[in-house]
Write a protein that holds these residues in place. Structure first.
Motif, short mmCIF file in Angstrom:
data_model
loop_
_atom_site.label_atom_id
_atom_site.label_comp_id
_atom_site.label_asym_id
_atom_site.label_seq_id
_atom_site.Cartn_x
_atom_site.Cartn_y
_atom_site.Cartn_z
N LEU A 80 10.78 21.49 -4.42
CA LEU A 80 10.63 22.89 -2.89
C LEU A 80 9.11 22.25 -2.16
CD1 LEU A 80 12.35 25.30 -2.32
CD2 LEU A 80 11.16 26.58 -3.33
N ASP A 81 8.94 20.96 -2.43
CA ASP A 81 7.99 21.23 -1.13
C ASP A 81 8.40 20.81 0.38
OD1 ASP A 81 5.86 20.22 0.39
OD2 ASP A 81 5.24 18.26 -1.38
N PRO A 82 7.56 21.78 0.70
CA PRO A 82 7.67 21.57 2.70
C PRO A 82 7.50 20.39 2.84
CG PRO A 82 6.36 23.54 2.23
CD PRO A 82 6.96 22.88 0.47
N VAL A 83 6.25 20.61 2.51
CA VAL A 83 5.13 18.99 3.08
C VAL A 83 6.16 17.97 3.07
CG1 VAL A 83 3.34 18.30 3.59
CG2 VAL A 83 3.25 20.79 2.87
N ASN A 84 6.00 17.73 1.84
CA ASN A 84 6.60 16.54 1.64
C ASN A 84 8.71 16.52 0.43
OD1 ASN A 84 4.64 14.33 1.73
ND2 ASN A 84 3.76 16.80 0.42
N PRO A 85 9.90 16.49 1.46
CA PRO A 85 10.75 17.39 1.47
C PRO A 85 11.26 16.59 0.58
CG PRO A 85 11.26 17.02 3.63
CD PRO A 85 9.28 17.03 3.63
N HIS A 86 12.16 17.51 -0.53
CA HIS A 86 13.03 16.67 -0.97
C HIS A 86 14.52 16.84 -0.35
CE1 HIS A 86 16.24 16.42 -4.42
NE2 HIS A 86 15.00 16.00 -4.95
N PRO A 87 15.28 15.74 -0.25
CA PRO A 87 15.13 14.75 -1.00
C PRO A 87 14.38 13.37 -0.98
CG PRO A 87 17.14 14.56 -0.44
CD PRO A 87 17.10 15.99 0.05
N GLN A 88 14.17 13.75 0.84
CA GLN A 88 13.49 11.96 1.47
C GLN A 88 12.80 11.70 0.99
OE1 GLN A 88 14.41 15.66 2.82
NE2 GLN A 88 15.10 15.43 4.92
N PHE A 89 11.47 12.32 1.06
CA PHE A 89 10.57 12.18 -0.05
C PHE A 89 10.25 11.12 -1.22
CE2 PHE A 89 6.91 12.22 -2.74
CZ PHE A 89 5.78 11.42 -2.31
N ILE A 90 11.50 11.88 -2.73
CA ILE A 90 11.25 11.27 -3.57
C ILE A 90 11.81 9.49 -3.34
CG2 ILE A 90 13.34 12.27 -4.09
CD1 ILE A 90 9.86 11.93 -5.78
N ARG A 91 13.40 10.08 -2.50
CA ARG A 91 14.29 8.39 -2.16
C ARG A 91 13.55 7.58 -1.51
NH1 ARG A 91 19.72 11.73 0.13
NH2 ARG A 91 20.83 12.26 -1.38
N LEU A 92 12.68 8.04 -0.69
CA LEU A 92 11.48 6.54 -0.80
C LEU A 92 10.81 6.80 -1.58
CD1 LEU A 92 10.80 5.29 2.14
CD2 LEU A 92 9.28 6.95 2.75
N TYR A 93 9.86 6.70 -1.83
CA TYR A 93 9.24 6.80 -3.06
C TYR A 93 9.92 5.48 -4.05
CZ TYR A 93 5.08 6.89 -6.95
OH TYR A 93 5.09 5.95 -7.89
N GLN A 94 10.98 6.23 -5.05
CA GLN A 94 11.53 5.30 -5.55
C GLN A 94 12.17 4.63 -4.92
OE1 GLN A 94 14.16 8.82 -6.39
NE2 GLN A 94 13.18 8.61 -8.67
N ARG A 95 12.39 4.22 -3.63
CA ARG A 95 12.83 2.94 -2.79
C ARG A 95 11.34 2.03 -2.85
NH1 ARG A 95 15.78 4.92 0.78
NH2 ARG A 95 14.30 4.48 2.69
N GLN A 96 10.75 2.28 -2.25
CA GLN A 96 9.45 1.89 -1.89
C GLN A 96 8.41 0.77 -3.64
OE1 GLN A 96 7.97 0.94 1.00
NE2 GLN A 96 9.10 1.75 2.10
N VAL A 97 8.05 2.70 -4.12
CA VAL A 97 7.49 1.90 -5.37
C VAL A 97 8.10 1.79 -6.79
CG1 VAL A 97 5.47 2.33 -6.64
CG2 VAL A 97 6.03 3.42 -4.07
N GLN A 98 9.69 0.81 -6.66
CA GLN A 98 10.14 0.29 -7.96
C GLN A 98 9.39 0.23 -9.07
OE1 GLN A 98 13.00 -2.37 -6.73
NE2 GLN A 98 13.37 -1.63 -4.68
N ARG A 99 8.40 0.28 -9.07
CA ARG A 99 7.53 -0.06 -10.89
C ARG A 99 7.15 1.39 -11.51
NH1 ARG A 99 3.58 -1.87 -12.29
NH2 ARG A 99 3.81 -2.18 -14.19
N SER A 100 7.08 2.23 -10.38
CA SER A 100 6.73 4.49 -10.55
C SER A 100 7.50 4.15 -11.60
CB SER A 100 6.10 4.73 -9.45
OG SER A 100 6.01 5.63 -9.96
N THR A 101 7.54 5.28 -12.04
CA THR A 101 8.95 6.08 -13.45
C THR A 101 7.98 7.66 -12.34
OG1 THR A 101 7.26 6.81 -14.87
CG2 THR A 101 9.19 5.13 -15.04
#
Length: 292
Positions: free
Chosen positions: A240-261
Motif C-alpha cells: 500500500l506504499d504510495p511512495v513506491n506503488p504496487h505493482p509497478q515497483f515490485i514488478r520492476l524489482y523482480q524483473r531487475q533483481v532476479q536472484r532476490s527473494t
C-alpha cells in the motif's frame, strides 16, 4: 487534493510553533528509554547516536539496521527484542542529520557519507573483519546499496556482507513517487533554507533531501550493485506504499533483481512494514535468514 492540504499543514504547523515560541515536545517515555539505552561515537567531528544489544548465546551473527527518511533508529523498536533472540549483536544508528545524531549546518549530506559512517561504526565496534547482515528501509536502502557496491568491489574499509534485506525503498527513480513535501524541499531553493532557519527540525535541511537527486545520478552504480551481487538478497514490501506503488515497483524489482527473494505483506501494509506489521516483517526476515 486532500494530500496537498495535509502537506501544507505539515509545513505551516512548525512555522506557527516557532512564531509563537512553542518549545519542542518532551520525549515520550518510550523514546527516552530508547535514548538512554544508546551510546555515542564520533565521526568526522560529529556525535553519532547508536544502540547495540547483545542477544542470542552460541551465535556470532551480527545484524545492522539502517533507518529511512526522515526518521531514526527508533523505527526498529518493535522488532528489536525478537532480533536479539536470533542474533548475537543487534546494532542500529541514527544517520548524520537524523534522530539523536548531530545535525551540522551548513552541510552537504550525501549517501556516500552515510555509508562511510556505517563503516566507521562497524570499525568502532570491532566488526571490520566480521560478516554482517544488513536490514534497511527507505533511505537506508540506498545507503545499503552503496555499502554493497563497496563490498563487492573490495573497497578499503568496506563491510563484509553476509546478507542484505531491503524494504520499501525508492531503489528505482522511475517508480519512485516522493510526497509533495519531499518535492518542495528538494526543488524549492528558497523554501528549504527558510524552514531550516525557522524550525528545530534539521531534516528539512535541503542537503538531506538531495538523496532523491543522488539516486537518479548514481542509478547505474547502485542498481548495478544490486543486480550483479552474489550475496543473499531479500525484499520485504508493504504494497500500500504510495511512495513506491504496487505493482509497478515490485514488478520492476523482480524483473531487475532476479536472484532476490521477495515477501509481499498484507494489502493494508504501507511504507513502514516494520512498524505496521512487525510480526509479518519478522517472519519474512527469519524465513530469509534461515534459507541460506
Amino acid at each position: 487534493m486532500r494530500e496537498w492540504w495535509i502537506h501544507v499543514g505539515l509545513i505551516c504547523v512548525p512555522l506557527v510553533a516557532v512564531y509563537l515560541h512553542i518549545p519542542p515536545p518532551q520525549l515520550s517515555p518510550a523514546l527516552q528509554k530508547w535514548h538512554n539505552a544508546g551510546q555515542v561515537f564520533h565521526f568526522r567531528g560529529s556525535k553519532i547516536f547508536y544502540r547495540e544489544s547483545y542477544g542470542a548465546l552460541g551465535s556470532s551473527d551480527v545484524v545492522i539496521l539502517l533507518h529511512g527518511f526522515p526518521t531514526s533508529s527508533y523505527d526498529w523498536n518493535k522488532i528489536w527484542d525478537p532480533l536479539t533472540q536470533r542474533f548475537h549483536r543487534v546494532i542500529a544508528l541514527d544517520f548524520l542529520g537524523f534522530g539523536f545524531s548531530d545535525k551540522p549546518r551548513p552541510h552537504r549530506y550525501s549517501i556516500f557519507e552515510q555509508a562511510s559512517l556505517v563503516e566507521a561504526l562497524a570499525a568502532h565496534l570491532g566488526l571490520s573483519n566480521q560478516r554482517v547482515n544488513l536490514v534497511s528501509h527507505d533511505y537506508g536502502d540506498t545507503v545499503a546499496l552503496e555499502l554493497l557496491y563497496r563490498s563487492d568491489h573490495n573497497r578499503t574499509g568496506h563491510l563484509t556482507l553476509n546478507s542484505l534485506c531491503l524494504s520499501n525503498g525508492g531503489l528505482f527513480p522511475e517508480t519512485h513517487h516522493p510526497r509533495l513535501l519531499q518535492r518542495l524541499l528538494k526543488d524549492w531553493s528558497l523554501l528549504a533554507p527558510v524552514l531550516m532557519r525557522l524550525t528545530n527540525f534539521m531534516v528539512f535541511q535541503r542537503g538531506v533531501l538531495q538523496y532523491i537527486n543522488q539516486r537518479l545520478k548514481h542509478r547505474d552504480r547502485w542498481v548495478g550493485a544490486l543486480t550483479s551481487t552474489f550475496i543473499p538478497l531479500h525484499m520485504i514490501y508493504g504494497p500500500l506504499d504510495p511512495v513506491n506503488p504496487h505493482p509497478q515497483f515490485i514488478r520492476l524489482y523482480q524483473r531487475q533483481v532476479q536472484r532476490s527473494t521477495v515477501t509481499i505483506l498484507d494489502e493494508h501494509i504501507s511504507h513502514y512494514p516494520q512498524l505496521e506489521d512487525p510480526t509479518g516483517f519478522l517472519n519474512a526476515y527469519f524465513n530469509f535468514i534461515h534459507s541460506f
